[in-house]
Scaffold this active site. Structure first.
Site, PDB file in Angstrom:
ATOM      1  N   HIS A 123       0.737  -1.107   0.045  1.00  0.00           N
ATOM      2  CA  HIS A 123       0.046  -0.024   0.075  1.00  0.00           C
ATOM      3  C   HIS A 123       0.764   1.203   0.046  1.00  0.00           C
ATOM      4  O   HIS A 123       2.164   1.089   0.032  1.00  0.00           O
ATOM      5  CB  HIS A 123      -0.779  -0.114   1.256  1.00  0.00           C
ATOM      6  CG  HIS A 123      -0.229  -0.345   2.532  1.00  0.00           C
ATOM      7  ND1 HIS A 123      -0.517  -1.454   3.062  1.00  0.00           N
ATOM      8  CD2 HIS A 123       0.653   0.369   3.210  1.00  0.00           C
ATOM      9  CE1 HIS A 123       0.462  -1.400   3.989  1.00  0.00           C
ATOM     10  NE2 HIS A 123       1.011  -0.236   4.452  1.00  0.00           N
TER      11      HIS A 123
HETATM   12  C1  T46 Z   1       3.197   0.377   6.669  1.00  0.00           C
HETATM   13  C2  T46 Z   1       3.893  -0.725   6.705  1.00  0.00           C
HETATM   14  C3  T46 Z   1       5.238  -0.887   6.832  1.00  0.00           C
HETATM   15  C4  T46 Z   1      -3.837  -0.316  13.316  1.00  0.00           C
HETATM   16  O1  T46 Z   1      -5.039  -0.696  13.767  1.00  0.00           O
HETATM   17  N1  T46 Z   1      -3.156   0.542  13.732  1.00  0.00           N
HETATM   18  C5  T46 Z   1      -1.747   0.704  13.017  1.00  0.00           C
HETATM   19  O2  T46 Z   1      -0.852   1.697  13.636  1.00  0.00           O
HETATM   20  C6  T46 Z   1      -1.306   0.033  12.246  1.00  0.00           C
HETATM   21  C7  T46 Z   1       0.021   0.038  11.600  1.00  0.00           C
HETATM   22  C8  T46 Z   1      -2.324  -0.947  11.701  1.00  0.00           C
HETATM   23  N2  T46 Z   1      -3.521  -1.299  12.406  1.00  0.00           N
HETATM   24  C9  T46 Z   1      -4.408  -2.131  11.766  1.00  0.00           C
HETATM   25  C10 T46 Z   1      -5.032  -1.907  10.384  1.00  0.00           C
HETATM   26  C11 T46 Z   1      -5.310  -3.388   9.993  1.00  0.00           C
HETATM   27  O3  T46 Z   1      -6.385  -3.808  10.194  1.00  0.00           O
HETATM   28  O4  T46 Z   1      -3.556  -3.382  11.779  1.00  0.00           O
HETATM   29  C12 T46 Z   1      -4.044  -4.567  10.567  1.00  0.00           C
HETATM   30  C13 T46 Z   1      -3.076  -4.368   9.832  1.00  0.00           C
HETATM   31  O5  T46 Z   1      -2.387  -3.569   9.037  1.00  0.00           O
HETATM   32  P1  T46 Z   1      -1.717  -3.598   7.577  1.00  0.00           P
HETATM   33  O6  T46 Z   1      -2.523  -4.645   7.209  1.00  0.00           O
HETATM   34  O7  T46 Z   1      -1.908  -2.219   7.157  1.00  0.00           O
HETATM   35  O8  T46 Z   1       0.022  -4.172   8.110  1.00  0.00           O
HETATM   36  P2  T46 Z   1       0.935  -4.109   7.197  1.00  0.00           P
HETATM   37  O9  T46 Z   1       2.100  -4.555   7.930  1.00  0.00           O
HETATM   38  O10 T46 Z   1       0.651  -4.554   5.768  1.00  0.00           O
HETATM   39  O11 T46 Z   1       1.517  -2.357   6.858  1.00  0.00           O
HETATM   40  C14 T46 Z   1       1.990  -1.813   7.914  1.00  0.00           C
HETATM   41  C15 T46 Z   1       1.302  -0.211   8.050  1.00  0.00           C
HETATM   42  O12 T46 Z   1      -0.290  -0.413   8.082  1.00  0.00           O
HETATM   43  C16 T46 Z   1       1.758   0.638   6.952  1.00  0.00           C
HETATM   44  O13 T46 Z   1       1.532   1.977   7.366  1.00  0.00           O
HETATM   45  O14 T46 Z   1       3.910   1.351   5.762  1.00  0.00           O
HETATM   46  O15 T46 Z   1       3.439  -1.773   7.895  1.00  0.00           O
END
Ligand code: T46
Length: 132
Positions: A50
């Site tokens: 993303h």
């Molecule tokens: C990024 C990469 C490096 C939250 O509720 N609070 C938070 O601060 C974060 C980061 C995530 N979440 C929730 C949102 C989703 O339901 O945790 C779940 C997993 O998040 P996501 O699929 O976005 O995780 P990654 O590892 O793919 O991405 C993360 C960050 O979201 C993003 O900003 O740059 O790590």
């Protein structure tokens, strides 16, 4: 500071073990509003996939190693992270992916803003449209 730049943090070398510290707006170019970390990542897993409209981040391998792939809409760069005394700056409007996590890897992210799902671009087509 540009996306992909390496940010070196201070190291206090000590026979008892080294110490590194990070101060917002001093060692990194923004105030830290949020810290999150990825850990217990299973072998072969991929994270990210993303971009963010506004968010700035610094990504650090606190332990172990992983690869960070940065895509500015024109060019992709793969960066291997494996030390806790530097990070990689990621600005806004950059598609990021992470893979090649070693066992025991911990990826810590310092972020300029609190979590806001509206700041995410989660479809690559929507991301690339911004440049075409
Ligand atoms: C990024 C990469 C490096 C939250 O509720 N609070 C938070 O601060 C974060 C980061 C995530 N979440 C929730 C949102 C989703 O339901 O945790 C779940 C997993 O998040 P996501 O699929 O976005 O995780 P990654 O590892 O793919 O991405 C993360 C960050 O979201 C993003 O900003 O740059 O790590």
């Amino acid at each position: 500071m540009n996306t992909g730049d390496k940010v070196d943090f201070p190291i206090i070398h000590d026979p008892r073990g080294n110490l590194t510290f990070i101060e917002g707006e001093k060692h990194i170019p923004f105030n830290i509003s949020r810290v999150y970390y990825l850990y217990d990542v299973p072998g072969g897993a991929e994270r990210g996939g993303h971009a963010h409209y506004d968010l700035e981040q610094v990504i650090i391998a606190m332990s172990g190693s992983f690869d960070l792939i940065l895509d500015n809409g024109f060019k992709k760069t793969r960066i291997h992270l494996n030390r806790s005394y530097y990070g990689i700056y990621v600005g806004s409007m950059i598609w990021r992916e992470m893979d090649n996590f070693s066992s025991g890897a911990c990826c810590m992210v310092l972020a300029s803003k609190r979590y806001d799902e509206k700041d995410y671009i989660r479809e690559y087509e929507d991301f690339i449209k911004q440049f075409r």
